[in-house]
Design an enzyme around this catalytic site. Structure first.
Site, short mmCIF file in Angstrom:
data_model
loop_
_atom_site.label_atom_id
_atom_site.label_comp_id
_atom_site.label_asym_id
_atom_site.label_seq_id
_atom_site.Cartn_x
_atom_site.Cartn_y
_atom_site.Cartn_z
N GLY A 11 0.82 -1.22 0.00
CA GLY A 11 0.00 0.00 0.00
C GLY A 11 0.85 1.26 0.00
O GLY A 11 0.47 2.26 0.60
N GLY A 14 -0.65 4.81 -0.83
CA GLY A 14 -1.66 5.40 0.04
C GLY A 14 -1.01 6.36 1.04
O GLY A 14 0.22 6.46 1.11
N SER A 108 -7.72 -0.13 12.68
CA SER A 108 -8.38 1.17 12.78
C SER A 108 -9.14 1.25 14.11
O SER A 108 -9.56 0.22 14.65
CB SER A 108 -9.38 1.28 11.63
N SER A 109 -9.35 2.47 14.59
CA SER A 109 -10.07 2.62 15.86
C SER A 109 -11.54 2.20 15.75
O SER A 109 -12.21 2.02 16.76
CB SER A 109 -9.97 4.06 16.36
N CYS A 110 -12.05 2.04 14.53
CA CYS A 110 -13.46 1.64 14.38
C CYS A 110 -13.71 0.17 14.70
O CYS A 110 -14.84 -0.29 14.67
CB CYS A 110 -13.99 1.97 13.00
N TYR A 137 -16.04 -2.71 7.23
CA TYR A 137 -14.61 -2.42 7.35
C TYR A 137 -14.07 -2.92 8.69
O TYR A 137 -13.01 -3.55 8.77
CB TYR A 137 -14.42 -0.91 7.22
N LYS A 141 -11.18 -5.70 9.49
CA LYS A 141 -9.98 -5.36 10.27
C LYS A 141 -9.86 -6.26 11.51
O LYS A 141 -8.76 -6.64 11.91
CB LYS A 141 -9.99 -3.88 10.66
N LEU A 167 -6.59 9.45 10.85
CA LEU A 167 -5.31 9.97 10.36
C LEU A 167 -5.51 11.07 9.34
O LEU A 167 -6.55 11.14 8.68
CB LEU A 167 -4.52 8.83 9.70
N HIS A 180 -12.20 11.32 4.44
CA HIS A 180 -12.50 11.49 5.86
C HIS A 180 -12.78 12.97 6.13
O HIS A 180 -12.56 13.82 5.27
CB HIS A 180 -11.32 11.00 6.71
#
Ligand code: GFB
Length: 310
Positions: A11, A14, A108-110, A137, A141, A167, A180
């Site tokens: 990646g 990105g 990710s925090s989600c 998502y 993760k 981020l 975002h």
């Protein structure tokens, strides 16, 4: 990591992958390998396995993923689930087959439950229901975290998982349907300023709280953990402080010197009410962020001023 070790950054085009490559280069790592998605489609097992068999990287930074903001997560639900499951399964399994010394997986925090107590401790994983707008998502993760944990338990692989907060930074996505909140507001506020538009539209109620980390700090934390952390449990990466979306908009308006008004669009979702990381574990290991939110926004705004938007 030895300076000439073969390091694969998945990646690398990105925001996260490119920041990791920049940081590795600054520190003098000389054998970084990358592949574009045209060269190796990480969703394709055959292509991933051939690439790993040929290159046999010593270290892997797993920063490849289908990502996006609240609207993209909620719209391209099947793609967010399928693509991320395929990418991480292929890369993690190929790393195991080819005896990669260490892999760092980015989540990710989600992944934490929508209504988990705040700040979010690593131990809150799988203790409640997820936020529905980004459930696909988050499920993907969580599967990645569990792959790393269980490849460690069954096969003894040194695979670790890190969970960054929201981020921002260079190479962010400014497409308003996919981005975002922070890049979206930078774009909207800058456009309103140069076109003398008196109001700027902010989605939702403005009350959700979010934590923001500059991607250069994240890259530094990832290298730090690659060198210093070797355990199964995930590690949060954040700043430990948050801000409401309304105050974020006001901060960006200040940096951009825009004097208009905010108009809230209540037809758009708020998402999780709060997502603040408990960063005690990372601090205890010896790492803290350096870039404050205002400094970071000023840095990114300089890039935005040079961009052209429709
Ligand atoms: O950054 P964001 O899209 O994602 O939105 P999440 C954060 C908050 O900002 C939400 C509001 O309450 C949005 O409604 N917001 C206000 C806006 N104006 C805007 C705008 O113009 N664009 C956007 N995008 N938001 C994502 C997850 O959640 O966070 C991902 O969907 C991932 O899975 C990522 O975890 C870090 O913070 O709500």
């Amino acid at each position: 990591m030895e300076k000439n070790a073969k390091i694969y950054v998945a990646g690398h085009r990105g925001m996260v992958g490119s920041a990791i490559v920049r940081h590795l280069q600054q520190l003098g790592y000389s054998n970084i390998i990358t592949r574009s998605s045209k060269e190796v489609d990480l969703r394709n097992q055959q292509q991933v396995f051939s690439f790993f068999e040929k290159e046999k990287p010593d270290y892997v930074f797993m920063a490849a993923a289908r990502v996006g903001g609240i609207y993209a997560n909620n719209t391209y639900r099947a793609e967010f689930l399928y693509d991320n499951l395929m990418i991480e399964s292929n890369v993690i399994h190929a790393s195991y087959l080819n005896k990669c010394k260490k892999l760092l997986f980015l989540g990710s925090s989600c992944i934490y439950p929508k209504m988990a107590p705040q700040p979010l401790k690593e131990s809150y994983l799988l203790t409640g229901t997820l936020e529905y707008t980004n459930e696909p998502y988050a499920i993907a993760k969580i599967a990645g975290i569990k792959l790393c944990e269980n490849y460690r338990l069954q096969y003894g692989c040194n695979f670790i998982s890190v969970m960054p907060t929201n981020l921002y930074g260079p190479n962010d996505n400014y497409d308003l349907n996919k981005s975002h909140v922070l890049p979206a507001l930078l774009r909207k506020i800058h456009t309103a300023k140069i076109k003398n538009i008196p109001t700027v539209e902010v989605w939702g109620s403005g009350t959700p709280l979010r934590e923001f980390l500059h991607v250069d700090d994240l890259a530094e934390a990832c290298l730090f953990l690659m060198e210093n952390y070797h355990e199964a449990e995930l590690v949060n990466i954040g700043t430990g402080t948050d801000i409401s979306i309304k105050d974020l908009a006001m901060l960006i308006m200040k940096v951009a010197d825009y004097k208009g008004e905010i108009k809230f669009d209540s037809s758009k979702p708020d998402g999780t009410p709060r997502k603040l990381m408990d960063v005690g574990k990372l601090k205890g290991l010896g790492w803290s962020p350096k870039i404050t939110l205002e400094e970071g926004i000023k840095m990114v705004y300089k890039d935005v001023e040079r961009m052209t938007f429709d």
